[in-house]
Enzyme design. Sequence first.
Site, mmCIF file in Angstrom:
data_model
loop_
_atom_site.group_PDB
_atom_site.id
_atom_site.type_symbol
_atom_site.label_atom_id
_atom_site.label_comp_id
_atom_site.label_asym_id
_atom_site.label_seq_id
_atom_site.Cartn_x
_atom_site.Cartn_y
_atom_site.Cartn_z
ATOM 1 N N HIS A 114 3.345 -9.460 15.058
ATOM 2 C CA HIS A 114 2.452 -9.032 13.984
ATOM 3 C C HIS A 114 2.949 -7.818 13.201
ATOM 4 O O HIS A 114 2.773 -7.727 11.989
ATOM 5 C CB HIS A 114 1.100 -8.699 14.621
ATOM 6 N N ARG A 161 -3.988 -3.460 21.561
ATOM 7 C CA ARG A 161 -3.360 -4.775 21.399
ATOM 8 C C ARG A 161 -2.349 -5.112 22.480
ATOM 9 O O ARG A 161 -2.277 -6.244 22.938
ATOM 10 C CB ARG A 161 -2.658 -4.822 20.040
ATOM 11 N N LEU A 212 0.829 -1.206 0.000
ATOM 12 C CA LEU A 212 0.000 0.000 0.000
ATOM 13 C C LEU A 212 0.859 1.251 0.000
ATOM 14 O O LEU A 212 0.517 2.240 -0.648
ATOM 15 C CB LEU A 212 -0.949 -0.025 1.188
HETATM 16 C C1 LIG Z 1 -2.212 -10.766 8.669
HETATM 17 C C2 LIG Z 1 -2.146 -9.274 8.773
HETATM 18 C C3 LIG Z 1 -3.312 -8.525 8.794
HETATM 19 C C4 LIG Z 1 -3.265 -7.138 8.903
HETATM 20 N N1 LIG Z 1 -4.437 -6.426 8.938
HETATM 21 C C5 LIG Z 1 -4.387 -5.081 9.025
HETATM 22 C C6 LIG Z 1 -5.591 -4.314 9.032
HETATM 23 O O1 LIG Z 1 -6.691 -4.836 8.965
HETATM 24 N N2 LIG Z 1 -5.470 -2.971 9.111
HETATM 25 C C7 LIG Z 1 -4.274 -2.325 9.190
HETATM 26 O O2 LIG Z 1 -4.245 -1.105 9.236
HETATM 27 N N3 LIG Z 1 -3.120 -3.044 9.147
HETATM 28 C C8 LIG Z 1 -3.156 -4.385 9.070
HETATM 29 N N4 LIG Z 1 -1.975 -5.097 9.057
HETATM 30 C C9 LIG Z 1 -0.695 -4.382 8.905
HETATM 31 C C10 LIG Z 1 -0.529 -3.940 7.457
HETATM 32 O O3 LIG Z 1 -1.012 -4.943 6.595
HETATM 33 C C11 LIG Z 1 0.925 -3.657 7.068
HETATM 34 O O4 LIG Z 1 1.521 -2.858 8.044
HETATM 35 C C12 LIG Z 1 0.975 -2.914 5.740
HETATM 36 O O5 LIG Z 1 0.229 -3.591 4.766
HETATM 37 C C13 LIG Z 1 2.409 -2.741 5.273
HETATM 38 O O6 LIG Z 1 2.370 -2.134 4.009
HETATM 39 P P1 LIG Z 1 3.711 -1.655 3.296
HETATM 40 O O7 LIG Z 1 3.306 -1.098 1.983
HETATM 41 O O8 LIG Z 1 4.465 -0.793 4.221
HETATM 42 O O9 LIG Z 1 4.569 -2.989 3.102
HETATM 43 P P2 LIG Z 1 4.216 -4.418 2.370
HETATM 44 O O10 LIG Z 1 2.788 -4.554 2.025
HETATM 45 O O11 LIG Z 1 4.833 -5.444 3.250
HETATM 46 O O12 LIG Z 1 5.003 -4.328 1.034
HETATM 47 C C14 LIG Z 1 6.396 -4.458 0.967
HETATM 48 C C15 LIG Z 1 6.805 -4.353 -0.479
HETATM 49 O O13 LIG Z 1 8.205 -4.188 -0.544
HETATM 50 C C16 LIG Z 1 8.765 -5.120 -1.437
HETATM 51 N N5 LIG Z 1 10.111 -5.402 -0.950
HETATM 52 C C17 LIG Z 1 10.521 -5.635 0.313
HETATM 53 N N6 LIG Z 1 11.848 -5.796 0.351
HETATM 54 C C18 LIG Z 1 12.288 -5.663 -0.901
HETATM 55 C C19 LIG Z 1 13.570 -5.728 -1.519
HETATM 56 N N7 LIG Z 1 14.664 -5.926 -0.799
HETATM 57 N N8 LIG Z 1 13.628 -5.574 -2.845
HETATM 58 C C20 LIG Z 1 12.525 -5.362 -3.604
HETATM 59 N N9 LIG Z 1 11.302 -5.267 -3.078
HETATM 60 C C21 LIG Z 1 11.190 -5.419 -1.751
HETATM 61 C C22 LIG Z 1 7.834 -6.301 -1.437
HETATM 62 O O14 LIG Z 1 7.993 -7.021 -2.628
HETATM 63 C C23 LIG Z 1 6.491 -5.586 -1.321
HETATM 64 O O15 LIG Z 1 6.082 -5.169 -2.598
HETATM 65 C C24 LIG Z 1 -2.021 -6.485 8.977
HETATM 66 C C25 LIG Z 1 -0.831 -7.237 8.963
HETATM 67 C C26 LIG Z 1 -0.901 -8.612 8.896
HETATM 68 C C27 LIG Z 1 0.380 -9.386 8.965
#
Ligand SMILES: Cc1cc2nc3c(=O)[nH]c(=O)nc-3n(C[C@H](O)[C@H](O)[C@H](O)COP(=O)(O)OP(=O)(O)OC[C@H]3O[C@@H](n4cnc5c(N)ncnc54)[C@H](O)[C@@H]3O)c2cc1C
Length: 637
Positions: A401, A330, A43
């Site tokens: 988590h 939590r 996201l």
């Molecule tokens: C089971 C679960 C349920 C959840 N439910 C909720 C909820 O209902 N509401 C809420 O607010 N939060 C929720 N969370 C937390 C939330 O989902 C995450 O904090 C959030 O989606 C993280 O988004 P992000 O874009 O920061 O990272 P991510 O979605 O983890 O994306 C990481 C991206 O980085 C890329 N990447 C990583 N390292 C590298 C690398 N070295 N080279 C190239 N690409 C790389 C990956 O390929 C990916 O595209 C939940 C978490 C879990 C585990």
Amino acid sequence: MELDSKCPTGPIETRWDRHRFSLKLVNPANKRKHTILVVGTGLAGGSAAASLAELGYNVKCFCFQDSPRRAHSIAAQGGINAAKNYHNDGDSVYRLFYDTVKGGDFRARESNVYRLAQISLNIIDQCVAQGVPFAREYSGYLDNRSFGGAQVSRTFYARGQTGQQLLLGAYQALERQIGAGTVEMFPRTEMLDLIVIDGHARGIVTRNLMTGRIESHLGDAVVLGTGGYGNVYYLSTNAKGSNATAIWRAHKRGALFANPCFTQIHPTCIPVSGDYQSKLTLMSESLRNDGRVWVPAKTGDTRPASQIPEDERDYYLERRYPSFGNLVPRDVASRNAKTVCDEGRGVGETKLAVYLDFRDAIDRLGKHTIKERYGNLFDMYERIAGEDPYQAPMRIYPAIHYTMGGLWVDYNLMSTIPGLYVIGEANFSDHGANRLGASALMQGLADGYFVLPNTINDYLATSKLEKADTSHAAVRDAEEQVVQTTSKLLHNKGTRSVDSFHRELGKLMWDYCGMSRTAEGLKTALAQIPGLREQYWQEVKVLGSGEELNQSLERAGRVADFFELAELMCLDALERNESCGGHFREEYQTPEGEAARDDAHYSYGAAWEFRGVGERPALHKEPLAFEYVHPAQRSYK
Ligand SMILES: Cc1cc2nc3c(=O)[nH]c(=O)nc-3n(C[C@H](O)[C@H](O)[C@H](O)COP(=O)(O)OP(=O)(O)OC[C@H]3O[C@@H](n4cnc5c(N)ncnc54)[C@H](O)[C@@H]3O)c2cc1C
């Protein structure tokens, strides 16, 4: 090193507007001349890449999955917060700000949190405009439910698949730009180092996970939206692939790492069932809207739940926290689950579980309504636990988590390396020592859709960046290091699998730097980790070659980084002689067993500077000031 947070001052309601106005812009014709590298398509990264391209920048975007839409964000279940006050139940931007600062146990910046609460309103509008199918009420208005740490209903949701639906929205926006040629997408590509030229982040070194090709990509700024590091514990609710490599390697190139010990233990996960388990499954916090948490009142009661009469049940959250009941935050819910299990009142075979019971909700609302609200979560539970949660209560236990720690960023989301921006779970975030449920999606999208597209212009407009090319010594050096590490892992003559080491490290972390911590335990971990790390480099065996898809090799590099990060987490936890949010030091608790902060000595963000593997890192402190929400003992009673 002076940490300048660049937080605006003055009335909090206008800080973001005034700050935005003070930032320099890049005119539309000049935007085309800049290339921005965005690592991550969750996201945070997905929304940032799409928005920056829409603004006119050239974007190169990277992820290690086969498609941007498989980022871990897709797993988010419960919902996303926004202070829309559709229910007219007393919500406001100020209340969301207040709840978040208090929920984070007064370890976040007020300016950032207020901005987040303000932007929460825009996020919902943007996502609805994209077609995200949020749940609606009969009237047609978007529906809301409650999450922990709040007494209002402000969580927007799409059944138990909110992350997936939001990610599809961001992914469509990203695909549109890929189609338009403004985003060049590199799936199955892992960033393995950061290229810093003349003190500025100018590029990344990547490895093509299908062919093994190592390549450098250069640009004018680098954005990391690479997610959290909960998998350092081996068992967590995170996707198996989630890892710390991108932020850890940037840390080793000079980006400070803040509050690494602030980890979130989620209270409602399916309990561990055996030694060979590799993943834990979350049961969304939304279930605590209708489910009641309890354990038998007597220790050692082995009767099935259905045979334990009402007056022999202890609804301990409702008893101890009558105002918030099952919807305490939590950290509080997790600690209480541990306490009742430690007292010998846990349930199930391992006795490391408590009940989450829907009997009363089903009687009150009917099975149909419960199914409509949580059907997919109930199905998931039944498939994994082999029990029908409509008939018998779920058994749940806390699990790792989310990570509130991450790379330190200023108000503009820039790290301590100029030109390196960090967004979403990868930065040390606005959640302080404890994130409230449904606020991670809000923060990731706020960073990617709204904050970064405003702040990055200022850097590009004001920095004089020389043209960089791949013959530069810094590029060669970073590439060389990646080649060497990969080759070392592949040619090691060890006998142990990567996973066996990872499992051992994870257990150490869970035992000594998990749900509760002590100085003695942390010292034990700090004494053991370096030896285990050495052993890893001597004894690990990576099968396969470097020129094909080799997930054992991918994991080997990530686990090597986890070893170094784990040590920093324990050091940070040992250094912070107080309890706050998810960081619970047993020595520092109130007589009722709640976290006891020490504001006089620890009201700061701890930002660590890398000084070499095995060397003691340097601690820099960013003092926190609270002008609006005055620090007090958090009470949910
Ligand atoms: C089971 C679960 C349920 C959840 N439910 C909720 C909820 O209902 N509401 C809420 O607010 N939060 C929720 N969370 C937390 C939330 O989902 C995450 O904090 C959030 O989606 C993280 O988004 P992000 O874009 O920061 O990272 P991510 O979605 O983890 O994306 C990481 C991206 O980085 C890329 N990447 C990583 N390292 C590298 C690398 N070295 N080279 C190239 N690409 C790389 C990956 O390929 C990916 O595209 C939940 C978490 C879990 C585990």
